[in-house]
Design a protein around this motif. Structure first.
Motif, PDB file in Angstrom:
ATOM      1  N   ASP A  31       0.796  -1.221   0.000  1.00 11.03           N
ATOM      2  CA  ASP A  31       0.000   0.000   0.000  1.00 11.03           C
ATOM      3  C   ASP A  31       0.834   1.279   0.000  1.00 11.03           C
ATOM      4  O   ASP A  31       0.295   2.379   0.027  1.00 11.03           O
ATOM      5  CB  ASP A  31      -0.942   0.010   1.205  1.00 11.03           C
ATOM      6  CG  ASP A  31      -0.198  -0.024   2.538  1.00 11.03           C
ATOM      7  OD1 ASP A  31      -0.850   0.078   3.580  1.00 11.03           O
ATOM      8  OD2 ASP A  31       1.055  -0.143   2.529  1.00 11.03           O
ATOM      9  N   TYR A  32       2.132   1.123  -0.040  1.00 12.18           N
ATOM     10  CA  TYR A  32       2.993   2.306   0.033  1.00 12.18           C
ATOM     11  C   TYR A  32       4.288   1.988  -0.677  1.00 12.18           C
ATOM     12  O   TYR A  32       4.881   0.927  -0.456  1.00 12.18           O
ATOM     13  CB  TYR A  32       3.239   2.634   1.507  1.00 12.18           C
ATOM     14  CG  TYR A  32       4.097   3.841   1.774  1.00 12.18           C
ATOM     15  CD1 TYR A  32       5.251   3.718   2.539  1.00 12.18           C
ATOM     16  CD2 TYR A  32       3.740   5.093   1.323  1.00 12.18           C
ATOM     17  CE1 TYR A  32       6.029   4.815   2.826  1.00 12.18           C
ATOM     18  CE2 TYR A  32       4.516   6.203   1.597  1.00 12.18           C
ATOM     19  CZ  TYR A  32       5.656   6.059   2.352  1.00 12.18           C
ATOM     20  OH  TYR A  32       6.420   7.154   2.633  1.00 12.18           O
ATOM     21  N   PHE A  33       4.732   2.902  -1.522  1.00 13.27           N
ATOM     22  CA  PHE A  33       5.921   2.683  -2.333  1.00 13.27           C
ATOM     23  C   PHE A  33       6.827   3.906  -2.236  1.00 13.27           C
ATOM     24  O   PHE A  33       6.357   5.035  -2.175  1.00 13.27           O
ATOM     25  CB  PHE A  33       5.532   2.441  -3.800  1.00 13.27           C
ATOM     26  CG  PHE A  33       4.558   1.311  -3.971  1.00 13.27           C
ATOM     27  CD1 PHE A  33       3.204   1.548  -3.867  1.00 13.27           C
ATOM     28  CD2 PHE A  33       5.006   0.019  -4.205  1.00 13.27           C
ATOM     29  CE1 PHE A  33       2.282   0.508  -4.006  1.00 13.27           C
ATOM     30  CE2 PHE A  33       4.108  -1.022  -4.348  1.00 13.27           C
ATOM     31  CZ  PHE A  33       2.746  -0.780  -4.250  1.00 13.27           C
ATOM     32  N   ILE A  34       8.119   3.618  -2.248  1.00 10.93           N
ATOM     33  CA  ILE A  34       9.088   4.694  -2.059  1.00 10.93           C
ATOM     34  C   ILE A  34      10.231   4.526  -3.046  1.00 10.93           C
ATOM     35  O   ILE A  34      10.629   3.397  -3.351  1.00 10.93           O
ATOM     36  CB  ILE A  34       9.680   4.679  -0.631  1.00 10.93           C
ATOM     37  CG1 ILE A  34       8.576   4.647   0.419  1.00 10.93           C
ATOM     38  CG2 ILE A  34      10.568   5.878  -0.402  1.00 10.93           C
ATOM     39  CD1 ILE A  34       9.123   4.514   1.829  1.00 10.93           C
ATOM     40  N   TRP A  35      10.763   5.630  -3.498  1.00  6.64           N
ATOM     41  CA  TRP A  35      11.996   5.631  -4.284  1.00  6.64           C
ATOM     42  C   TRP A  35      13.104   6.276  -3.456  1.00  6.64           C
ATOM     43  O   TRP A  35      12.917   7.346  -2.863  1.00  6.64           O
ATOM     44  CB  TRP A  35      11.816   6.404  -5.584  1.00  6.64           C
ATOM     45  CG  TRP A  35      11.091   5.654  -6.647  1.00  6.64           C
ATOM     46  CD1 TRP A  35       9.774   5.764  -6.995  1.00  6.64           C
ATOM     47  CD2 TRP A  35      11.654   4.669  -7.518  1.00  6.64           C
ATOM     48  NE1 TRP A  35       9.482   4.905  -8.021  1.00  6.64           N
ATOM     49  CE2 TRP A  35      10.610   4.225  -8.374  1.00  6.64           C
ATOM     50  CE3 TRP A  35      12.934   4.110  -7.677  1.00  6.64           C
ATOM     51  CZ2 TRP A  35      10.806   3.251  -9.349  1.00  6.64           C
ATOM     52  CZ3 TRP A  35      13.122   3.151  -8.651  1.00  6.64           C
ATOM     53  CH2 TRP A  35      12.080   2.728  -9.477  1.00  6.64           C
ATOM     54  N   TYR A  36      14.260   5.586  -3.473  1.00  3.97           N
ATOM     55  CA  TYR A  36      15.440   6.116  -2.801  1.00  3.97           C
ATOM     56  C   TYR A  36      16.570   6.267  -3.817  1.00  3.97           C
ATOM     57  O   TYR A  36      16.679   5.493  -4.772  1.00  3.97           O
ATOM     58  CB  TYR A  36      15.912   5.171  -1.693  1.00  3.97           C
ATOM     59  CG  TYR A  36      15.107   5.235  -0.419  1.00  3.97           C
ATOM     60  CD1 TYR A  36      14.044   4.379  -0.203  1.00  3.97           C
ATOM     61  CD2 TYR A  36      15.431   6.155   0.583  1.00  3.97           C
ATOM     62  CE1 TYR A  36      13.313   4.433   0.973  1.00  3.97           C
ATOM     63  CE2 TYR A  36      14.707   6.207   1.760  1.00  3.97           C
ATOM     64  CZ  TYR A  36      13.646   5.343   1.949  1.00  3.97           C
ATOM     65  OH  TYR A  36      12.926   5.398   3.108  1.00  3.97           O
TER      66      TYR A  36
END
Lengths: 115, 113
Positions: A31-36
């Protein structure tokens, strides 16, 4: 177990071009996505995130697109600069609540920007 | 505001030795975690904590111990180092409320010979 994966391990672009980094995920419950972004010798640096109730989110020169139908995430960098050269990781949070920080990371894509 | 601070930056151990990797954050974050990063692989979760006195295992906990006596500190202990623990270790923290992004330290590069 399920994991986040990347289509392309390396990407080379010319300065000023737009870059697109792709990521596939397999868990429809995420339910949550991140780019680093990770530069050599440093820890991952947060770029942008998106929740599963959104399809698109924009930041400064970056846009994240989420296609839940095909479980695909992409990071678009506009007017790529040499300082954007780094390894880019996508990560997913497979459940909300207290597991928000238990991110599952992809392998990473190396972005090289040529002057 | 220093963020997440990890020490040491580099460490070489012999097989069987023990050591503690230090992690401190000054953002009053309840959640802290340890990841390891190996070549060609993404970060993998070792242990995490949602507050002082509370710890739990992540994906790859074997060979590592943690404790959380204060909100600020979250040390990672290797009781008997093995070559398979050669890696770069990252500590991260975030707020409990909402899906806040993890803030990472700059890592400890550990070599076990």
């Amino acid at each position: 177990g399920e994991s986040v994966g990347l289509h392309l391990p390396t990407l080379s672009v010319q300065e000023g071009d737009n870059s697109i980094i792709n990521c596939a995920y397999s868990n429809s419950a995420s339910d949550y996505f991140i780019w680093y972004k990770q530069e050599s010798g440093k820890g991952p640096q947060f770029i942008i995130d998106i929740r599963s109730n959104m399809d698109k989110r924009q930041g400064q020169r970056v846009t994240v697109l989420l296609n839940k139908t095909v479980k695909h995430l992409s990071l678009q960098i506009a007017a790529t600069q040499p300082g954007d050269s780094a390894v880019y990781f996508c990560a997913e949070n497979r459940a909300g609540g207290t597991s928000y920080g238990k991110l599952t990371f992809g392998q990473g894509t190396i972005l090289t920007v040529h002057p | 505001n220093a963020g997440v601070t990890q020490t040491p930056k580099f460490q070489v151990l012999k097989t069987g030795q023990s050591m503690t990797l230090q992690c401190a954050q000054d953002m009053n974050h309840e959640y802290m975690s340890w990841y390891r990063q190996d070549p060609g692989m993404g970060l993998r979760l070792i242990h995490y904590s949602v507050g002082a006195g509370i710890t739990d295992q992540g994906e790859v906990p074997n060979g590592y111990n943690v404790s959380r006596s204060t909100t600020e500190d979250f040390p990672l202990r290797l009781l008997s180092a093995a070559p398979s623990q050669t890696s770069v270790y990252f500590c991260a923290s975030t707020q409990i409320v909402g899906n806040s992004p993890l803030h990472f330290g700059n890592g400890t590069r550990l070599t076990v010979t």
